[in-house]
Design an enzyme around this catalytic site. Structure first.
Site, PDB file in Angstrom:
ATOM      1  N   GLU A 207       0.940  -1.146   0.152  1.00 47.18           N
ATOM      2  CA  GLU A 207       0.052  -0.042   0.105  1.00 47.18           C
ATOM      3  C   GLU A 207       0.900   1.151  -0.137  1.00 47.18           C
ATOM      4  O   GLU A 207       1.002   1.984  -1.071  1.00 47.18           O
ATOM      5  CB  GLU A 207      -0.858  -0.018   1.186  1.00 47.18           C
ATOM      6  CG  GLU A 207      -1.808   1.271   1.192  1.00 47.18           C
ATOM      7  CD  GLU A 207      -2.453   1.184   2.507  1.00 47.18           C
ATOM      8  OE1 GLU A 207      -3.391   2.365   2.673  1.00 47.18           O
ATOM      9  OE2 GLU A 207      -2.130   0.783   3.582  1.00 47.18           O
TER      10      GLU A 207
ATOM     11  N   ASP B 174     -12.402  -0.999   3.827  1.00 47.41           N
ATOM     12  CA  ASP B 174     -11.193  -0.766   4.629  1.00 47.41           C
ATOM     13  C   ASP B 174     -11.515  -0.153   5.971  1.00 47.41           C
ATOM     14  O   ASP B 174     -11.937  -0.834   7.100  1.00 47.41           O
ATOM     15  CB  ASP B 174     -10.511  -0.075   3.992  1.00 47.41           C
ATOM     16  CG  ASP B 174      -8.927   0.080   4.685  1.00 47.41           C
ATOM     17  OD1 ASP B 174      -8.605  -0.787   5.658  1.00 47.41           O
ATOM     18  OD2 ASP B 174      -7.705   0.938   4.055  1.00 47.41           O
TER      19      ASP B 174
END
Length: 336
Positions: A197, A275
């Site tokens: 990420e 998320d």
């Protein structure tokens, strides 16, 4: 397309339950538990949700978790998320929880897991939403803390399907937790990890080889390594991608620049997830709609995200067949 997305059955594999704490519930729990929070209103909390990177988000995320004290608090948090699942037609969810966020401030491990798990059971019985629970180690803490957390989890093997790795990726590579993951795997847990990420593609490789993970959470920087992409395609390694999160945290400058549709078309097993939806402005439908608005995707491509998530889920082959049948039945009954 919005109508199609709203009706499409969905499976979520990357959801931090603490990240579903909406400001209104935060204030309710703060009042219930006599905890002071540094915001005068729910609107003021939302105005603070302007992040420039992962750490700026984590700072406020951990602060918000301070209102979670009792088993009832964790139940209410999880139940609120499940109601959003029902609203967005999420038929199965595999959610993360961060016990160290709570045990570090004196909340018992049992309090956390029992509150969450009780709500998940009610979600199955009352809402028809199946689920699995994944314990995440906080990578900014040390190995000893992770081992202690794993020991606390052992009496709850009936409730926890896997272990994961989240929090600050930069400066905390997968190898820091290799021994903990080895022990968790030996105890029968599956494994996942956040990688690729903010951190480099090499973190994805290391999570696969050192931590022996079944899927990669995020993984969008895999494109920095062409051989890695080919490996992910060949092995059909799932990537649990979070589009709105990625743009809010500046992993991509805009949704139009996001690579999730490109990855899907290359044949990777990518999935759409929310998320930390209370902080990033969107649950599952919002993420699907944001991707569809920014990219020219077909209905079949959007449905493939669900089929990929079913394939990547930690349920039995029989349960995967049931989820596939629900999704296929929806597609078969679309008006021509």
């Amino acid at each position: 397309m919005k109508t199609f997305i709203q009706a499409l059955p969905k499976v979520e594999l990357h959801l931090h339950i603490e990240g579903s704490l909406e400001p209104e519930l935060m204030f309710e729990l703060a009042e219930r538990n006599h905890i002071s929070i540094p915001y005068p209103s729910a609107d003021a909390v939302r105005e603070a949700y302007q992040f420039h990177n992962l750490q700026s988000f984590l700072d406020i995320y951990y602060q918000g978790a301070n209102v979670l004290i009792t088993e009832r608090d964790f139940y209410d948090l999880t139940w609120a998320y499940l109601l959003r699942c029902q609203q967005d037609n999420v038929i199965h969810s595999e959610l993360f929880f961060d016990p160290q966020t709570h045990t570090e401030r004196g909340i018992g491990f049992d309090t956390v897991v029992n509150g969450i798990y009780s709500a998940l059971n009610d979600g199955q019985e009352k809402l028809g939403i199946s689920s699995r629970l994944i314990l995440c180690f906080l990578r900014h803490l040390d190995e000893a803390s992770a081992f202690a957390t794993l020991e606390q989890a052992l009496p709850h093997k009936d409730k926890i399907i896997a272990v994961g790795l989240d929090s600050s990726e930069l400066g905390h590579p997968p190898e820091k937790f290799q021994r903990v993951f080895d022990r968790a795997l030996a105890e029968g847990f599956l494994s996942v990890a956040h990688a690729g990420e903010e951190g480099p593609a090499s973190n994805i490789r290391d999570a696969l080889t050192l931590l022996k993970v079944s899927r990669i959470d995020h993984g969008v920087r895999c494109t920095e390594d062409e051989a890695l992409v080919e490996q992910l395609i060949k092995n059909r390694t799932p990537l649990t991608v979070c589009p709105l999160s990625n743009t809010r945290l500046k992993v991509f400058d805009s949704m139009a620049q996001h690579n999730i549709v490109e990855l899907l078309r290359q044949g990777l097993c990518v999935t759409i997830n929310s998320d930390d939806p209370a902080y990033f402005g969107g649950y599952m439908n919002d993420n699907f709609i944001a991707v569809a608005n920014a990219h020219s995707v077909t209905q079949n491509e959007l449905a493939q995200f669900t089929f990929n998530a079913i394939d990547a889920s930690f349920v039995s082959p029989q349960e995967k067949d049931r989820l596939r049948q629900i999704t296929q039945s929806f597609l078969d009954n679309l008006p021509v």
